[in-house]
Write a protein that holds these residues in place. Structure first.
Motif, PDB file in Angstrom:
ATOM      1  N   HIS A   1       0.741  -1.195  -0.095  1.00 53.99           N
ATOM      2  CA  HIS A   1       0.041   0.133   0.019  1.00 53.99           C
ATOM      3  C   HIS A   1       0.841   1.286  -0.129  1.00 53.99           C
ATOM      4  CE1 HIS A   1      -3.508  -2.554   1.848  1.00 53.99           C
ATOM      5  NE2 HIS A   1      -3.393  -2.843   0.550  1.00 53.99           N
ATOM      6  N   SER A   2       2.051   1.317   0.505  1.00 47.65           N
ATOM      7  CA  SER A   2       2.967   2.598   0.547  1.00 47.65           C
ATOM      8  C   SER A   2       3.381   2.767  -1.034  1.00 47.65           C
ATOM      9  CB  SER A   2       4.237   2.025   1.421  1.00 47.65           C
ATOM     10  OG  SER A   2       5.020   0.990   0.847  1.00 47.65           O
TER      11      SER A   2
ATOM     12  N   ARG B   1       1.336   3.043  -3.435  1.00 45.88           N
ATOM     13  CA  ARG B   1       0.155   3.596  -4.233  1.00 45.88           C
ATOM     14  C   ARG B   1       0.315   5.064  -4.522  1.00 45.88           C
ATOM     15  NH1 ARG B   1      -5.206   0.693  -1.487  1.00 45.88           N
ATOM     16  NH2 ARG B   1      -4.724  -1.594  -2.273  1.00 45.88           N
ATOM     17  N   ASN B   2       1.053   5.783  -3.682  1.00 44.33           N
ATOM     18  CA  ASN B   2       1.301   7.229  -4.041  1.00 44.33           C
ATOM     19  C   ASN B   2       2.312   7.601  -5.040  1.00 44.33           C
ATOM     20  OD1 ASN B   2      -0.821   7.884  -2.141  1.00 44.33           O
ATOM     21  ND2 ASN B   2       0.821   7.808  -0.402  1.00 44.33           N
ATOM     22  N   ASN B   3       3.136   6.445  -5.070  1.00 43.24           N
ATOM     23  CA  ASN B   3       4.355   6.790  -6.159  1.00 43.24           C
ATOM     24  C   ASN B   3       4.023   5.711  -7.250  1.00 43.24           C
ATOM     25  OD1 ASN B   3       6.676   7.043  -7.559  1.00 43.24           O
ATOM     26  ND2 ASN B   3       7.949   6.467  -5.548  1.00 43.24           N
ATOM     27  N   ARG B   4       3.432   6.209  -8.446  1.00 40.66           N
ATOM     28  CA  ARG B   4       2.988   5.414  -9.439  1.00 40.66           C
ATOM     29  C   ARG B   4       4.072   4.763 -10.264  1.00 40.66           C
ATOM     30  NH1 ARG B   4      -1.521   2.435 -10.751  1.00 40.66           N
ATOM     31  NH2 ARG B   4      -1.697   1.972 -13.123  1.00 40.66           N
TER      32      ARG B   4
ATOM     33  N   GLU C   1       5.520   1.939  -8.376  1.00 38.54           N
ATOM     34  CA  GLU C   1       4.639   0.576  -8.330  1.00 38.54           C
ATOM     35  C   GLU C   1       4.674  -0.089  -9.678  1.00 38.54           C
ATOM     36  OE1 GLU C   1      -0.175  -0.240  -7.730  1.00 38.54           O
ATOM     37  OE2 GLU C   1       0.466   1.774  -7.799  1.00 38.54           O
TER      38      GLU C   1
END
Length: 291
Positions: A255-256, A258-261, A264
């Motif tokens: 989940h960490s 998700r903010n960094n596309r 990911e």
């Protein structure tokens, strides 16, 4: 069994008993049915077979693939002897039948006296069969048959030597101890008892209402802890009764991203998937992550 006609797997139980599993069908004779029929016919059949099995196991003559006599051949030989023994006027008593059996198969009498002596080696050389109550015994593959005959002859001699000296003892003595090793027999029994006690808890099924049973059934309120202490209370459980963990580091790391596309996509492209469709789908991501 490397020399068996059909694939056979030899297995052993936790208590020391051995068994053979035939793969691809069993086209042989039902040994258990034949043995039960002979037990109903003769009172002496079971005690004599039990003694001979212990004797031949200690001497190493009980394995067919090592040239010994298998269980079925032994059953036929004992039944064949008991038929001849009763036909000669003998009694169906284990002690009397055992003495005459050792006399018969030990070839102690003359080979011309077919009523009291059976030359097993002659049956082997002539490739003739021994029949008894529908059972057949083929002695051709028993390449240690001469050793078995010598064993019967030696046991007969030892038994009569023990009978001669029995009158010199004030107390009762064991006649069978002159033929079998009682210490080995006792150790084998004690080993089987110890093994059966060790695997008793493993073989015994856990009842449904056991306090430590964790399942989707009725009793899922109590569980055993690793430390052996008191069971924990107020635990969150899933629909199948399993304990839901309070922390999932793997999900937190996922989940960490998700903010960094970009991170990911790179993490997804570095996965080594086993699914062929997903591997082809991630080829573009792997090429992007390798830049």
């Amino acid at each position: 069994r490397s020399r068996a006609r059909v694939p056979i797997i030899n297995c052993g139980t936790r208590t020391g008993f051995e068994g053979d599993i035939a793969i691809g069908g069993h086209n042989g004779v039902d040994t258990s049915t034949y043995a039960m029929d002979q037990v109903k016919r003769f009172d002496s059949f079971a005690p004599i077979v039990l003694f001979l099995k212990v004797l031949m196991a200690q001497q190493g003559f009980d394995k067919p693939f090592t040239g010994g006599l298998g269980s079925y051949k032994l059953y036929v030989l004992v039944a064949y002897h008991l038929e001849r023994h009763l036909a000669n006027g003998g009694m169906d008593h284990p002690s009397e039948a055992l003495i005459t059996l050792l006399f018969r198969y030990g070839c102690i009498g003359t080979c011309y006296d077919k009523t009291t002596t059976t030359d097993l080696e002659w049956f082997q050389k002539s490739e003739d069969l021994i029949h008894s109550d529908g059972g057949m015994c083929e002695l051709t593959p028993v390449f240690r048959l001469s050793d078995c005959v010598d064993m019967f002859r030696e046991c007969h001699a030892r038994l009569f030597d023990r009978i001669d000296v029995a009158d010199d003892y004030d107390e009762k003595i064991s006649y069978l101890s002159c033929m079998i090793d009682c210490h080995r027999l006792r150790e084998a029994r004690e080993t089987s008892v110890r093994r059966s006690k060790l695997c008793d808890d493993i073989n015994r099924p856990t009842p449904r209402d056991h306090p430590g049973k964790v399942s989707s059934g009725r009793r899922i309120g109590k569980v055993f802890t690793k430390g052996g202490g008191a069971p924990q209370r107020n635990l969150k459980r899933g629909p199948r009764g399993g304990i839901v963990l309070k922390k999932r580091p793997d999900l937190q790391a996922k989940h960490s991203l998700r903010n960094n596309r970009d991170a990911e996509i790179i993490q997804r492209g570095m996965k080594n998937r086993k699914n062929n469709k997903k591997q082809k789908r991630d080829e573009a991501l792997k090429s992007f992550a390798s830049r």
